[in-house]
Write a protein that holds these residues in place. Structure first.
Motif, PDB file in Angstrom:
ATOM      1  N   ARG A 386       4.338  12.157  18.445  1.00 37.64           N
ATOM      2  CA  ARG A 386       3.073  12.432  19.142  1.00 37.64           C
ATOM      3  C   ARG A 386       2.900  13.933  19.375  1.00 37.64           C
ATOM      4  NH1 ARG A 386       4.944   9.281  24.312  1.00 37.64           N
ATOM      5  NH2 ARG A 386       6.694  10.639  23.769  1.00 37.64           N
ATOM      6  N   THR A 388       0.855  15.459  22.495  1.00 39.11           N
ATOM      7  CA  THR A 388       0.022  15.101  23.656  1.00 39.11           C
ATOM      8  C   THR A 388       0.155  16.154  24.746  1.00 39.11           C
ATOM      9  OG1 THR A 388       1.839  13.758  24.515  1.00 39.11           O
ATOM     10  CG2 THR A 388       0.165  12.620  23.206  1.00 39.11           C
ATOM     11  N   LYS A 391      -1.515  15.464  28.317  1.00 38.07           N
ATOM     12  CA  LYS A 391      -1.114  14.320  29.143  1.00 38.07           C
ATOM     13  C   LYS A 391       0.142  14.673  29.911  1.00 38.07           C
ATOM     14  CE  LYS A 391      -3.053  10.799  26.079  1.00 38.07           C
ATOM     15  NZ  LYS A 391      -3.703  11.741  25.190  1.00 38.07           N
TER      16      LYS A 391
END
Length: 546
Positions: A386, A388, A391
């Motif tokens: 990922r 991200t 987040k």
């Protein structure tokens, strides 16, 4: 009755007489050495071309207006070009290299640009000038000097305002000089007239000094208390809360770090006094770090541990940065200062650019579903699937969607296949998120991970015919970065020293916690692995140093 004069046979013609008289007059004037004779019709044409006094005055007024507008246009163009070309200076503000620029604008104000996080907009002044303060990358030498010298940190905070003020003064002087010079050159090219060029230069001086003077006269220092946010900093109030509170927290944190860096020097003495485990000759020492999250305070601590523990290899299980942006890539330059092999896998906060920056370090080895042999250890690793950065970090197994969980398990399956097909048995496997570790059970005796900012050690579930696998999850070596200041006390810096015997089996490990529970202390906890093949740790009483 008959006419006795010349040509008495023709009627009287005044025009002919005038023409004749004019001709006679011109001939007489020419015979006396005057200008060439001017015939009557030429004289009449010349008289018709001369304007009246009213038309001449109107023409002079129009011409004056045109010249004034031309001078004003050239002046404004010169001020604009000069401001854009010369209205910028570079200055040092603490460990930062800052660029200050002034640009023409409809409304005044100040923009504080903090790449890659975004910008703060301040309604600081009025007038047609916009001030921009852009912070560049941290200077590595000055940053390290600040961290190693507590007094320099205080001095930097006190002199930052003076540095900015001095930079603004230089910026103003440079802008005025540039606008006047450019205007003079432009006016000289356009008018080729000294008087008009001088007027344009004087007008440029008035405009430049007047604009900057308006900004100074309407300066509102209290605007810093009511900033507007752009970019990623839009989330800053929600992330760090009240600015005064975070400033107080950071001050306390900085004071603790000043003591922490000094206390790390006691770690070697503490280890030498532990009689429980004595590393044998041929022992390989590995330092496991993870989740530095751009904290510059982490590097001096890592450097101290590398030197005092005689570390052979440093293993980083990811999230060395926060947003994976290009300016953050400068942070990884400290890897080269360690002068030890640095094995790294990508975390979910690290971009491809971050990975490339790490790979450029002369002592770095980047693994992405690949293996390497360092100091006799066969290491396999895979990056987090990922990316991200927007987040928050969440514990393994919580808040994971089905798709995300499948991604993490798939990456673990890929690494397990790579480990099983390696030319020689893999001693250590590396994943960022512990959720990827499950498929590696039985494929390797040890798996290292990070991501959760919470130190854990446990065995992975295994099949009856599988060898046991120990999973070691590291805390945050960077104290969770900015997130570490959200709570009442800062998050401690965590790292682990692993001891491998000549067979490359884990014999013991030291958990090091720096600044735990918000106090300026270093805590070392020695663990002995009683049965290395089973991977079962036996904890020993923690040994703190202050």
């Amino acid at each position: 009755m008959s006419n006795t004069g010349p040509d008495s046979s023709k009627p009287f013609d005044r025009a002919s007489q005038n023409f004749s008289m004019d001709g006679q007059e011109n001939e007489q004037q020419h015979s006396r050495g005057g200008p060439p004779p001017e015939t009557g019709w030429r004289r009449r044409v010349r008289l018709r071309r001369q304007p009246s006094d009213g038309r001449s005055a109107r023409w002079r007024r129009l011409r004056a207006v045109g010249v004034t507008l031309a001078v004003l246009t050239v002046t404004l163009a010169g001020v604009l070009i000069g401001t854009l070309a010369g209205g910028r200076v570079s200055t040092e503000v603490g460990p930062f290299q800052a660029n200050l620029t002034v640009t023409p604008a409809l409304h005044g104000g100040t923009t504080i640009d903090v790449p890659p996080l975004g910008a703060l907009l301040l309604d600081s002044h009025d007038g047609p000038t916009q001030l921009t303060l852009q912070f560049g990358a941290l200077d590595q030498d000055r940053t390290e000097a600040l961290l190693h010298d507590p007094e320099s940190l205080n001095r930097a905070s006190q002199t930052a305002v003076d540095d900015i003020r001095e930079g603004v003064l230089r910026l103003g002087a440079r802008t005025v000089a540039a606008t006047v010079l450019v205007t003079l050159l432009l006016a000289l090219l356009v008018f080729r007239d000294t008087r008009r060029t001088a007027w344009a230069g004087a007008l440029a001086l008035v405009i430049a000094t007047g604009s900057l003077g308006t900004a100074v006269a309407t300066l509102r220092p209290q605007a810093i208390e009511e900033p507007r946010y752009e970019g990623l900093l839009v989330n800053a109030p929600a992330l760090i809360g009240d600015a005064r509170q975070i400033a107080n927290d950071y001050t306390r944190y900085a004071e603790q770090l000043q003591q922490i860096v000094g206390n790390v020097s006691q770690l070697y003495t503490t280890v030498s006094e532990l009689p429980v485990f004595e590393p044998q000759p041929g022992t390989t020492r590995v330092l496991h770090i993870s989740d530095l999250h751009l904290n510059p305070a982490a590097w001096p601590v890592v450097q101290a541990v590398v030197e005092q523990f005689g570390i052979d290899v440093v293993i980083d299980t990811g999230d060395i940065t926060d947003w994976g942006s290009e300016p953050e890539a400068n942070y990884v330059a400290s890897i080269g200062l360690l002068r030890k092999p640095y094995v790294y896998i990508r975390g979910n906060h690290d971009s491809g650019g971050t990975t490339a920056a790490v790979a450029q370090q002369r002592n770095a080895i980047v693994l992405d579903n690949t293996t390497t042999v360092v100091a006799g250890l066969t290491i396999a690793g895979i990056g987090d699937p990922r990316f991200t950065p927007d987040k928050s970090t969440s514990p393994a197994g919580s808040g994971l969607t089905g798709e995300t969980a499948d991604q993490l398990i798939d990456s673990g399956d890929q690494l397990a296949e790579t480990a099983r097909s390696a030319p020689q048995p893999v001693d250590v496997a590396l994943v960022h998120d512990p959720a990827s570790a499950g498929p590696l059970s039985g494929a390797t005796p040890l798996v290292l991970a990070g991501h959760t900012h919470n130190r854990e050690v446990y065995r992975l579930p295994q099949q009856p015919d599988q060898s046991p696998t120990l999973l070691m999850v590291q805390g945050s070596t960077g104290g969770a970065g900015l997130r570490g200041l959200e709570g009442e006390e800062p998050t401690p810096l965590s790292m682990t020293v692993l001891y491998f015997d000549e067979e490359k089996l884990l014999q013991a490990y030291d958990d090091i916690t720096v600044g735990g529970t918000g106090q300026a202390q270093v805590n070392l906890e020695r663990h002995i692995v009683e049965n290395p093949e089973a991977g079962a740790p036996a904890p020993v009483t923690p040994t703190p140093t202050r």
